[in-house]
Write a protein that holds these residues in place. Structure first.
Motif, PDB file in Angstrom:
ATOM      1  N   ILE A 171       0.856  -1.204   0.000  1.00 12.67           N
ATOM      2  CA  ILE A 171       0.000   0.000   0.000  1.00 12.67           C
ATOM      3  C   ILE A 171       0.889   1.251   0.000  1.00 12.67           C
ATOM      4  O   ILE A 171       0.658   2.200  -0.743  1.00 12.67           O
ATOM      5  N   ILE A 172       1.928   1.212   0.826  1.00 13.81           N
ATOM      6  CA  ILE A 172       2.839   2.377   0.898  1.00 13.81           C
ATOM      7  C   ILE A 172       3.568   2.564  -0.439  1.00 13.81           C
ATOM      8  O   ILE A 172       3.586   3.664  -1.009  1.00 13.81           O
ATOM      9  N   ASN A 173       4.181   1.470  -0.959  1.00 16.73           N
ATOM     10  CA  ASN A 173       5.042   1.597  -2.148  1.00 16.73           C
ATOM     11  C   ASN A 173       4.267   1.773  -3.450  1.00 16.73           C
ATOM     12  O   ASN A 173       4.734   2.435  -4.374  1.00 16.73           O
ATOM     13  N   GLN A 174       3.106   1.138  -3.520  1.00 15.36           N
ATOM     14  CA  GLN A 174       2.406   1.122  -4.813  1.00 15.36           C
ATOM     15  C   GLN A 174       1.203   2.051  -4.868  1.00 15.36           C
ATOM     16  O   GLN A 174       0.613   2.219  -5.936  1.00 15.36           O
ATOM     17  N   ALA A 175       0.808   2.617  -3.728  1.00 15.31           N
ATOM     18  CA  ALA A 175      -0.356   3.506  -3.766  1.00 15.31           C
ATOM     19  C   ALA A 175      -0.056   4.853  -3.098  1.00 15.31           C
ATOM     20  O   ALA A 175      -0.114   5.900  -3.741  1.00 15.31           O
ATOM     21  N   VAL A 199       0.899  10.518  -3.065  1.00 14.02           N
ATOM     22  CA  VAL A 199       1.187  11.638  -2.160  1.00 14.02           C
ATOM     23  C   VAL A 199       2.588  12.224  -2.381  1.00 14.02           C
ATOM     24  O   VAL A 199       2.761  13.427  -2.481  1.00 14.02           O
ATOM     25  N   VAL A 200       3.592  11.338  -2.498  1.00 13.22           N
ATOM     26  CA  VAL A 200       4.973  11.835  -2.612  1.00 13.22           C
ATOM     27  C   VAL A 200       5.284  12.265  -4.051  1.00 13.22           C
ATOM     28  O   VAL A 200       5.820  13.338  -4.295  1.00 13.22           O
ATOM     29  N   GLN A 201       4.908  11.396  -5.016  1.00 16.82           N
ATOM     30  CA  GLN A 201       5.249  11.703  -6.410  1.00 16.82           C
ATOM     31  C   GLN A 201       4.152  12.500  -7.129  1.00 16.82           C
ATOM     32  O   GLN A 201       4.343  12.923  -8.262  1.00 16.82           O
ATOM     33  N   GLY A 202       2.995  12.653  -6.500  1.00 19.52           N
ATOM     34  CA  GLY A 202       1.910  13.455  -7.079  1.00 19.52           C
ATOM     35  C   GLY A 202       1.297  12.875  -8.342  1.00 19.52           C
ATOM     36  O   GLY A 202       0.819  13.624  -9.198  1.00 19.52           O
ATOM     37  N   LYS A 203       1.323  11.543  -8.480  1.00 19.74           N
ATOM     38  CA  LYS A 203       0.704  10.927  -9.662  1.00 19.74           C
ATOM     39  C   LYS A 203      -0.800  10.756  -9.398  1.00 19.74           C
ATOM     40  O   LYS A 203      -1.229   9.774  -8.783  1.00 19.74           O
ATOM     41  N   LEU A 204      -1.596  11.732  -9.872  1.00 20.23           N
ATOM     42  CA  LEU A 204      -3.015  11.780  -9.533  1.00 20.23           C
ATOM     43  C   LEU A 204      -3.812  10.615 -10.116  1.00 20.23           C
ATOM     44  O   LEU A 204      -4.867  10.274  -9.592  1.00 20.23           O
ATOM     45  N   ILE A 205      -3.302  10.025 -11.181  1.00 21.14           N
ATOM     46  CA  ILE A 205      -4.018   8.917 -11.823  1.00 21.14           C
ATOM     47  C   ILE A 205      -4.231   7.748 -10.852  1.00 21.14           C
ATOM     48  O   ILE A 205      -5.158   6.956 -10.998  1.00 21.14           O
ATOM     49  N   TYR A 206      -3.336   7.698  -9.828  1.00 19.74           N
ATOM     50  CA  TYR A 206      -3.435   6.607  -8.850  1.00 19.74           C
ATOM     51  C   TYR A 206      -4.697   6.704  -7.987  1.00 19.74           C
ATOM     52  O   TYR A 206      -5.054   5.764  -7.283  1.00 19.74           O
ATOM     53  N   ILE A 207      -5.369   7.880  -8.026  1.00 19.75           N
ATOM     54  CA  ILE A 207      -6.598   8.041  -7.232  1.00 19.75           C
ATOM     55  C   ILE A 207      -7.645   6.995  -7.663  1.00 19.75           C
ATOM     56  O   ILE A 207      -8.360   6.436  -6.825  1.00 19.75           O
TER      57      ILE A 207
END
Lengths: 278, 200
Positions: free
Chosen positions: B51-55, B60-68
């Protein structure tokens, strides 16, 4: 109760005890029985021998402790050979326990300074999602495993430079004990991308993997502990698997003997009423 | 003999599992529960890491919004525990099933059907090749249920059945070999790592 009836009703605990004795004895006093090499092991070994220092290999550890005794010695033997050849290894797993086995293999080399983490070897950890995860990783290795087991960025690691998809690894090896495993790698990655795939399998899975070997989709196959023993001897470093081959052979003899006794007893006890009537 | 307490724990737990061979007993059941608990704990820690590494990190850290999108779908899967909105959990399940089926269909057709058929189109110039082709046809005829198996078809199908029996025998042999390997691994650990009777 006749002798043959008794033979059919031997207490299972006697058979267990016999099996333990028969398997344990050659471990303590090795017999040195000869061991031949199977064709699939020779092909596997030849593919590894073609690798040059600096080449990169992906090892997928798709097994759990319940099958580790059969397949982990293969991983140990192949990894040792790859490290001796100066080949870099990336470990990944689609089974939860896989990263633990990768740590067991890497740690002694990292402690001795023989390997540098991130440069010569990396543990990409466990990726959930079975077949879909294998496909995703196959097509985008760094994107599917952005962090290693310890949360470090994989994109910046020297070993992962230039790795886009699984074709960028010189060889992909799947050590497997079930599903997801060989079929998933062949169907999701080897077929679409044409990677150089080798498989090390628990012996129970071998019949399921053989069609892929026959079709050339899998270039070489190590078959259970025996495959590990053959590989250890081929690579010149006899280890735990080779040491166990005498025990395995004697265990097989006991099982063959038990099957024969059981069948003979069955047919003889069926004959007996006729004999009594006469 | 090992002086490492963890090796002693390993050895005793192994004996506990083997004690089932005599009969079920409290020691075996206790070891079984320890195994299940340890495996569940290990699985939980791996799940948390994922959950931490892949979501969390990518969002949150890299700002990849598509992961929402996958994260929301993942949270929706837990809606099954709340009765009024439990229907929400069907959406992620439907996506997982659909994507899985699509992947499997493509892979199975391409690699397990087309490639296998290709691999069996062999020149009939050796005993092995003839045996392979005839064997595949015989097994396929055995599974041909659209017409009565009479006359030569019946004999051919019987040949297919015999080949299947041989295959089951091979599988059974492999299972025995695999189980002896597991016993061997356990005995090597007990005699080698724990008792130090054999060198590993």
């Amino acid at each position: 109760m006749s002798f043959w009836d008794k033979m059919q009703k031997i207490d299972r605990r006697i058979i267990y005890a016999l099996l333990v004795i028969v398997v344990a004895f050659p471990l303590i006093r090795p017999l040195g029985l000869p061991l031949s090499y199977s064709d699939t092991t020779l092909k596997f070994f030849d593919e590894i021998e073609k690798l040059q220092p600096g080449d990169r290999v992906l090892i997928s550890l798709d097994y759990a402790p319940s099958g580790a005794a059969d397949v982990h010695p293969q991983t140990v033997a192949v990894s040792k050979h790859l490290i001796q050849k100066g080949v870099k290894i990336a470990f990944v797993s689609f089974w939860e326990a896989g990263p633990m086995f990768a740590e067991q293999i890497m740690q002694p080399y990292l402690d001795s300074g023989e390997l540098v983490y991130g440069e010569d070897v990396v543990n990409l950890g466990y990726i959930p999602g079975a077949n879909s995860a294998i496909r995703s990783f196959g097509f985008d290795c760094v994107g599917s495993a952005p962090k290693d087991l310890n949360g470090k960025d994989t994109a910046s690691m020297p070993i992962m430079q230039g790795i886009k998809d699984c074709r960028d690894f010189d060889v992909v090896i799947d050590f497997v004990m079930g599903s997801p495993g060989t079929a998933a790698w062949v169907q999701q990655v080897q077929g679409p991308l044409g990677i150089n795939l080798l498989v090390g399998s628990v012996v129970v899975e071998v019949p399921a993997s053989m069609p892929f070997v026959q079709a050339g989709q899998v270039k070489g196959l190590l078959q259970g502990l025996r495959g590990a023993a053959e590989y250890e001897l081929l690579s010149g470093s006899a280890g735990i698997a080779a040491a166990g081959m005498d025990a395995q052979s004697l265990g097989h003899l006991l099982i063959i003997g038990s099957i024969l006794v059981g069948n003979v007893a069955y047919f003889m006890s069926k004959k007996q009423p006729k004999n009594n009537k006469q | 003999m090992s002086t490492d307490p963890w090796i002693w724990i390993m050895g005793l737990l192994m004996l506990g599992i083997f004690s089932f061979l005599i009969k079920e007993n409290p020691f075996y059941r206790w070891v079984e529960h320890v195994y299940v608990g340890a495996a569940a704990g290990y699985g939980l820690s791996m799940g948390y890491n994922n959950i931490i590494n892949q979501a969390w990190d990518p969002l949150v850290v890299q700002g990849k919004l598509i992961y929402i999108i996958p994260i929301i779908l993942g949270i929706m899967a837990y809606a099954r525990f709340i009765k009024p909105i439990s229907w929400l959990s069907r959406w992620p399940m439907a996506i997982i099933s659909g994507a899985g089926a699509g992947n499997a269909l493509y892979g199975a057709t391409n690699s397990s059907l087309v490639a296998q058929v290709k691999a069996n189109l062999l020149p009939l110039n050796s005993f092995n090749n003839i045996f392979m082709v005839v064997g595949v046809l015989a097994v396929m005829v055995y599974f041909l249920f659209s017409r009565d198996q009479k006359g030569p078809v019946k004999h051919f199908a019987s040949g297919g059945r015999m080949l299947l029996m041989v295959t089951f025998g091979v599988s059974f042999g492999n299972v025995i070999m695999g189980r002896i390997s597991l016993l061997l691994g356990a005995l090597q650990s007990i005699f080698g790592k724990w008792l130090g009777i054999i060198s590993l």
